[in-house]
Design a protein around this motif. Sequence first.
Motif, PDB file in Angstrom:
ATOM      1  N   ALA A  75       0.848  -1.204   0.000  1.00 39.03           N
ATOM      2  CA  ALA A  75       0.000   0.000   0.000  1.00 39.03           C
ATOM      3  C   ALA A  75       0.883   1.255   0.000  1.00 39.03           C
ATOM      4  CB  ALA A  75      -0.927  -0.010   1.209  1.00 39.03           C
ATOM      5  N   VAL A  76       2.006   1.204   0.728  1.00 37.02           N
ATOM      6  CA  VAL A  76       2.936   2.349   0.733  1.00 37.02           C
ATOM      7  C   VAL A  76       3.535   2.534  -0.666  1.00 37.02           C
ATOM      8  CG1 VAL A  76       5.086   3.283   1.708  1.00 37.02           C
ATOM      9  CG2 VAL A  76       3.472   2.088   3.193  1.00 37.02           C
ATOM     10  N   SER A  77       3.920   1.427  -1.313  1.00 37.95           N
ATOM     11  CA  SER A  77       4.461   1.492  -2.694  1.00 37.95           C
ATOM     12  C   SER A  77       3.466   2.161  -3.628  1.00 37.95           C
ATOM     13  CB  SER A  77       4.728   0.091  -3.246  1.00 37.95           C
ATOM     14  OG  SER A  77       5.791  -0.505  -2.589  1.00 37.95           O
ATOM     15  N   SER A  78       2.212   1.715  -3.518  1.00 38.19           N
ATOM     16  CA  SER A  78       1.143   2.248  -4.373  1.00 38.19           C
ATOM     17  C   SER A  78       0.976   3.752  -4.177  1.00 38.19           C
ATOM     18  CB  SER A  78      -0.172   1.589  -3.961  1.00 38.19           C
ATOM     19  OG  SER A  78      -0.689   0.848  -4.981  1.00 38.19           O
ATOM     20  N   ALA A  79       0.966   4.159  -2.898  1.00 37.23           N
ATOM     21  CA  ALA A  79       0.776   5.578  -2.589  1.00 37.23           C
ATOM     22  C   ALA A  79       1.960   6.404  -3.109  1.00 37.23           C
ATOM     23  CB  ALA A  79       0.628   5.758  -1.078  1.00 37.23           C
ATOM     24  N   ARG A  80       3.174   5.852  -2.976  1.00 37.57           N
ATOM     25  CA  ARG A  80       4.355   6.593  -3.474  1.00 37.57           C
ATOM     26  C   ARG A  80       4.315   6.726  -4.998  1.00 37.57           C
ATOM     27  NH1 ARG A  80       9.762   4.049  -1.795  1.00 37.57           N
ATOM     28  NH2 ARG A  80      10.646   6.017  -2.527  1.00 37.57           N
ATOM     29  N   ALA A  81       3.855   5.655  -5.668  1.00 39.83           N
ATOM     30  CA  ALA A  81       3.771   5.699  -7.137  1.00 39.83           C
ATOM     31  C   ALA A  81       2.779   6.783  -7.562  1.00 39.83           C
ATOM     32  CB  ALA A  81       3.357   4.326  -7.671  1.00 39.83           C
ATOM     33  N   HIS A  85       3.435  10.226  -9.687  1.00 40.75           N
ATOM     34  CA  HIS A  85       2.772  10.191 -10.994  1.00 40.75           C
ATOM     35  C   HIS A  85       3.403   9.162 -11.935  1.00 40.75           C
ATOM     36  CE1 HIS A  85       0.588  13.691  -9.673  1.00 40.75           C
ATOM     37  NE2 HIS A  85       1.735  14.306  -9.412  1.00 40.75           N
ATOM     38  N   VAL A  86       3.689   7.962 -11.374  1.00 38.64           N
ATOM     39  CA  VAL A  86       4.171   6.856 -12.222  1.00 38.64           C
ATOM     40  C   VAL A  86       3.243   5.653 -12.004  1.00 38.64           C
ATOM     41  CG1 VAL A  86       6.621   7.518 -12.352  1.00 38.64           C
ATOM     42  CG2 VAL A  86       5.840   6.087 -10.438  1.00 38.64           C
ATOM     43  N   ASP A  87       3.159   4.797 -13.035  1.00 35.55           N
ATOM     44  CA  ASP A  87       2.308   3.600 -12.939  1.00 35.55           C
ATOM     45  C   ASP A  87       3.120   2.429 -12.425  1.00 35.55           C
ATOM     46  OD1 ASP A  87      -0.084   4.574 -13.726  1.00 35.55           O
ATOM     47  OD2 ASP A  87       0.293   4.242 -15.872  1.00 35.55           O
ATOM     48  N   VAL A  88       2.684   1.842 -11.317  1.00 42.25           N
ATOM     49  CA  VAL A  88       3.302   0.613 -10.799  1.00 42.25           C
ATOM     50  C   VAL A  88       2.153  -0.317 -10.406  1.00 42.25           C
ATOM     51  CG1 VAL A  88       4.693  -0.413  -8.941  1.00 42.25           C
ATOM     52  CG2 VAL A  88       5.408   1.752  -9.954  1.00 42.25           C
ATOM     53  N   THR A  89       2.162  -1.549 -10.922  1.00 42.05           N
ATOM     54  CA  THR A  89       1.151  -2.532 -10.535  1.00 42.05           C
ATOM     55  C   THR A  89       1.661  -3.269  -9.315  1.00 42.05           C
ATOM     56  OG1 THR A  89       0.540  -2.812 -12.848  1.00 42.05           O
ATOM     57  CG2 THR A  89      -0.146  -4.557 -11.334  1.00 42.05           C
ATOM     58  N   CYS A  90       0.949  -3.166  -8.196  1.00 42.40           N
ATOM     59  CA  CYS A  90       1.402  -3.808  -6.955  1.00 42.40           C
ATOM     60  C   CYS A  90       0.649  -5.116  -6.742  1.00 42.40           C
ATOM     61  CB  CYS A  90       1.171  -2.877  -5.772  1.00 42.40           C
ATOM     62  SG  CYS A  90       2.205  -1.407  -5.853  1.00 42.40           S
ATOM     63  N   ALA A  91       1.389  -6.165  -6.399  1.00 39.19           N
ATOM     64  CA  ALA A  91       0.757  -7.484  -6.230  1.00 39.19           C
ATOM     65  C   ALA A  91       1.359  -8.203  -5.039  1.00 39.19           C
ATOM     66  CB  ALA A  91       0.943  -8.313  -7.497  1.00 39.19           C
ATOM     67  N   LEU A  92       0.477  -8.848  -4.279  1.00 37.04           N
ATOM     68  CA  LEU A  92       0.913  -9.649  -3.130  1.00 37.04           C
ATOM     69  C   LEU A  92       1.586 -10.921  -3.649  1.00 37.04           C
ATOM     70  CD1 LEU A  92       0.471  -9.288  -0.064  1.00 37.04           C
ATOM     71  CD2 LEU A  92      -1.528 -10.763  -0.270  1.00 37.04           C
ATOM     72  N   GLY A  93       2.744 -11.237  -3.118  1.00 39.55           N
ATOM     73  CA  GLY A  93       3.437 -12.445  -3.564  1.00 39.55           C
ATOM     74  C   GLY A  93       4.791 -12.522  -2.906  1.00 39.55           C
TER      75      GLY A  93
END
Length: 268
Positions: A75-81, A85-93
């Motif tokens: 969730a922190v990664s997503s918020a930083r992206a 203003h960059v696209d990052v797809t975050c996935a649990l794994g």
Amino acid sequence: MVKPTGEMPTDWGIGHYERTAEMLLPAADVLVRAAAVRSGERVIDVGCGTGNAALLAAARGADVTAVDPSPRLLAVSSARAEQDHVDVTCALGEAASIPAPDRAFDCVLSNFGVIFAADAHAAVKEMARVLALDGRVALTSWLPGGALEALAKAAQQLVRSAVGAPPAPPGFAWHDESALAALFLQHGMTTNLEGPHELTFTATSPEDYLDAEMKSHPMAVTGLEVLRQRGHAEQALEQLLEVLRSHNEDPKAFRSTSRYIVVLARRM
Ligand SMILES: C[S@@+](CC[C@H](N)C(=O)[O-])C[C@H]1O[C@@H](n2cnc3c(N)ncnc32)[C@H](O)[C@@H]1O
């Protein structure tokens, strides 16, 4: 760095890993440069934490997926992206179970992430599976030595003693050239090591460093709670402080230098 008990996987969402992540950002930059990530490439950051390498790769125009076992850090990664203003797809794994099809990525990155996988063989097999035929893996790994390695080892031993566990079995030697070559060879890959590089960790004193670490680092927070529950915390903190004092590189404050390498792997 080692797990506090050796048996229980650490929940990296505990504490405030963000503090450590900031200190590891320069290494993520070294990693992304060594991997020569290019615009339009499909890149995955395994063990992304708060997204250090993922965000740098995305800033270069790569199509980035970030994977971590910790939902909070994702969730922190997503918020930083979003903030950048960059696209990052975050996935649990996790490294041994990457949520992606075969050959999906041109580059697999891991900034001190995959080195925490319980099964190094399973992790490398999985990274090879998701890698395109002409792709590359690039990961950072600590070299032995320095105050922080001594601190992690001492902390692990104190926690293991407190719970009556035997000393931890040695993990895979992610710093060792021949061990790495043999491991990647089993999955049809050759390795090249780049470095050593250095990261310096500082504080106003060993006491301040230990205090901040104990309040924020997921392993330290988890381990300290185990020690508290058994009434060993005070004595353990004194011993850990002594470890930092004896390895301190700055008599007027606190400084510790940790050395690391970049491991680059390609198919043969
Ligand atoms: C030292 S942190 C590095 C995080 C991030 N790459 C950075 O640059 O700050 C280790 C990360 O590895 C993740 N991790 C732990 N076990 C893992 C595993 N088996 N596979 C993948 N990642 C793992 C943790 O959740 C944590 O985010």
